[in-house]
Write a protein that holds these residues in place. Structure first.
Motif, short mmCIF file in Angstrom:
data_model
loop_
_atom_site.label_atom_id
_atom_site.label_comp_id
_atom_site.label_asym_id
_atom_site.label_seq_id
_atom_site.Cartn_x
_atom_site.Cartn_y
_atom_site.Cartn_z
N SER A 76 47.53 41.33 11.74
CA SER A 76 48.04 42.51 12.44
C SER A 76 47.94 43.74 11.56
O SER A 76 47.77 43.66 10.34
N SER A 77 48.10 44.91 12.19
CA SER A 77 48.25 46.14 11.43
C SER A 77 49.64 46.17 10.79
O SER A 77 50.49 45.32 11.07
N LEU A 78 49.85 47.16 9.93
CA LEU A 78 51.14 47.31 9.27
C LEU A 78 52.23 47.60 10.31
O LEU A 78 52.05 48.40 11.22
N HIS A 79 53.37 46.93 10.16
CA HIS A 79 54.55 47.25 10.97
C HIS A 79 55.63 47.72 10.01
O HIS A 79 56.05 46.98 9.11
N LEU A 80 56.08 48.98 10.18
CA LEU A 80 57.08 49.54 9.29
C LEU A 80 58.46 48.97 9.58
O LEU A 80 58.84 48.78 10.74
N MET A 81 59.19 48.68 8.52
CA MET A 81 60.56 48.17 8.63
C MET A 81 61.31 48.66 7.40
O MET A 81 60.78 49.39 6.57
N MET A 82 62.55 48.25 7.29
CA MET A 82 63.36 48.69 6.17
C MET A 82 63.93 47.51 5.42
O MET A 82 64.41 46.54 6.03
N VAL A 83 63.85 47.56 4.11
CA VAL A 83 64.58 46.63 3.25
C VAL A 83 65.92 47.29 2.96
O VAL A 83 65.97 48.43 2.51
N ASP A 84 67.01 46.59 3.23
CA ASP A 84 68.33 47.21 3.14
C ASP A 84 69.32 46.24 2.51
O ASP A 84 69.16 45.01 2.61
N ASP A 85 70.34 46.78 1.85
CA ASP A 85 71.41 45.94 1.32
C ASP A 85 72.66 46.01 2.19
O ASP A 85 73.73 45.58 1.80
N LEU A 86 72.52 46.57 3.40
CA LEU A 86 73.59 46.55 4.40
C LEU A 86 73.31 45.45 5.41
O LEU A 86 72.17 45.30 5.86
N PRO A 87 74.30 44.66 5.79
CA PRO A 87 74.08 43.64 6.83
C PRO A 87 73.74 44.30 8.16
O PRO A 87 74.17 45.42 8.44
N SER A 88 72.97 43.60 8.99
CA SER A 88 72.43 44.17 10.22
C SER A 88 73.01 43.52 11.46
O SER A 88 73.27 42.31 11.49
N VAL A 89 73.19 44.34 12.49
CA VAL A 89 73.45 43.85 13.84
C VAL A 89 72.53 44.61 14.79
O VAL A 89 71.95 45.64 14.43
#
Length: 496
Positions: free
Chosen positions: A51-64
């Motif tokens: 696939s092409s690049l898919h942007l996302m975020m690396v984070d130290d906050l838990p996600s919902v």
């Protein structure tokens, strides 16, 4: 997604395929505890390609996830502080989230949208239980359309955050990440770039900079940028920024340099980082040039900094030789081209266009001979069988240089062979032919980069092949491509 077995990440991680039903592929991703927070990317691959690049975020906050039913203050989705929400805005709707805060508690609120390539133009508000507005943000300085604010609560109680598109648009492309915690707001690193292969002490610039420690950065040779992040003492979550890596020598202004006589000394080629400490501040850089030498001085606007630059070039006697033209289409970019009329000292005056200033008003100027080139390609991925061949067209934008440009492919390991890896004299492009090792397996992903080199006069000039035009097509709302991804190409290994 049938047969998808590889997830490539632009960040250090261990990935493992755990489920695939043909339509959905699920992976377990394990990151080191010290992974920096920031904008990153993933790719998924099977035996048919990548696939092409898919942007996302690396984070130290838990996600919902946004629950999809929180479109009124009464139906606000409950959150605990130190949390992030992945959501999207629908047309003519607002998303609401509620949390409980203590008296005297500081809470950072940030919406990451444009930095992820989202079409959303976010607007965020903080309301008390009675619906009174306590704080809001739209287009935080230096962040493009993204927004953020910090608020210290005068009373304990329940509070509501409202997120919407500024002009009430919405849909699948209007995604966002809402971050709630106690994290610092970082504008830029300082200096604003580090030379490849060098070690440097890098500080953070922003409203909370005094509470943040500088970090030691060892810049690799084979990267275009790094993610950097920092936390407040006893804080919750991290602020983040991006550090470009440069092929040229990087200097920091030497204060005081607010008059021509006190100019920071620099040699050609180099880049200089500085900041406008106060409103109306002048910065001066001094260098020696030869008669008939053609120069390019680039004061390009940097993401995170609110500075818009205006440059004027003077000779040793103080006569003005050239100045940048005002160009609203360039988003504050200041580019100055000049052919020197005499040997000797030249001085560059760097000012903020609106004469603004402050700790966050950082700047960076490149001073270099005009002769050179920029390299681009029109894809971010290719496919080939193990032991097979792929092609990649590389185009050169030449500046006062018509000689050959040698291309080097990095990252594909041993056993790779390359043909047609020279852009010939006076030519604009070439099509690389790259043969992969036979040891690769179908469904593998191999990340690689391409570097162009040339001997221009006495200078060993080099430039990476950029995929910025591809990222602009993939994410037309992305203002600045993440520095670490600017040269990130990938080959997906196909089955026979």
């Amino acid at each position: 997604m049938e047969g998808a077995r590889t997830l490539w990440t632009s960040f250090a991680a261990r990935t493992e395929a755990v489920h695939n039903d043909g339509d959905t592929a699920e992976f377990k991703v394990t990151l080191p505890a010290d992974a920096p927070v920031g904008i990153a990317a993933v790719r998924v691959a099977n035996g048919k390609g990548v696939s092409s690049l898919h942007l996302m975020m690396v984070d130290d906050l838990p996600s919902v996830a946004d629950n999809g039913t929180n479109n009124s203050a009464k139906a606000a989705q409950p959150l605990t502080l130190r949390m992030a929400v992945d959501g999207q805005c629908e047309s003519y709707q607002m998303d609401y989230y509620k949390f409980t805060a203590k008296k005297g508690q500081r809470v950072s609120v940030e919406v990451v949208a444009q930095r992820l390539g989202s079409a959303l133009d976010p607007f965020v508000r903080l309301l008390d239980a009675a619906g009174r507005e306590l704080a809001f943000s739209d287009d935080a300085p230096g962040l493009g359309r993204d927004c953020r604010f910090a608020h210290t609560f005068a009373a304990a109680g329940e509070y509501v955050v409202e997120v919407r598109d500024m002009v009430y648009q919405g849909g699948a492309k209007h995604r966002y990440r809402l971050r709630l915690g106690d994290f610092p707001f970082i504008a830029t690193p300082f200096p604003l770039a580090v030379q490849e292969g060098q070690s440097a002490e890098v500080a953070f610039v922003g409203p909370d900079a005094d509470a943040l420690r500088a970090v030691r950065v060892n810049a690799p040779h084979d990267a275009t940028g790094l993610m950097l992040s920092a936390r407040l003492p006893r804080g919750a979550g991290s602020g983040f920024t991006s550090l470009p890596l440069s092929p040229m020598k990087e200097l920091v202004e030497s204060e005081p340099n607010n008059t021509a006589e006190l100019a920071t000394e620099a040699g050609l080629p180099c880049a200089v980082s500085g900041r406008f400490d106060r409103a109306g501040d002048d910065e001066w850089i001094e260098f020696t040039a030869r008669k008939d030498q053609k120069l390019v001085i680039d004061g390009r606007r940097l993401f995170g900094s609110p500075s818009e630059l205006f440059l004027t070039l003077h000779n040793a006697k103080g006569d003005k030789l050239a100045e940048t033209k005002l160009n609203n289409e360039g988003e504050g970019e200041a580019l100055l081209a000049h052919t020197c009329k005499e040997d000797g000292v030249h001085r560059l005056r760097v000012t903020e266009l609106a004469r603004r200033g402050g700790a966050e008003y950082t700047w960076r100027v490149e001073l270099k001979p005009s002769a050179g080139f920029d390299l681009t390609t029109d894809v971010d991925k290719v496919e080939a069988e193990a032991g097979g061949t792929f092609t990649l067209k590389v185009t050169a934008d030449r500046r006062d240089y018509e000689g050959p440009i040698a291309l080097e492919v990095r990252g594909l390991g041993e056993g790779v062979t390359v043909e047609d890896n020279v852009i010939a004299e006076k030519k604009k492009d070439t099509t690389l032919k790259v043969k992969l090792p036979a040891t690769l397996k179908a469904g593998d992903v191999a990340a690689f980069s391409v570097i162009g080199r040339a001997k221009i006069g006495e200078t060993d000039y080099r430039a990476p092949v950029s995929i910025a035009p591809v990222l602009k097509k993939l994410y037309p709302d992305l203002r600045n491509a993440p520095d670490a991804l600017a040269g990130s190409l990938a080959v997906g290994v196909k089955g026979p």
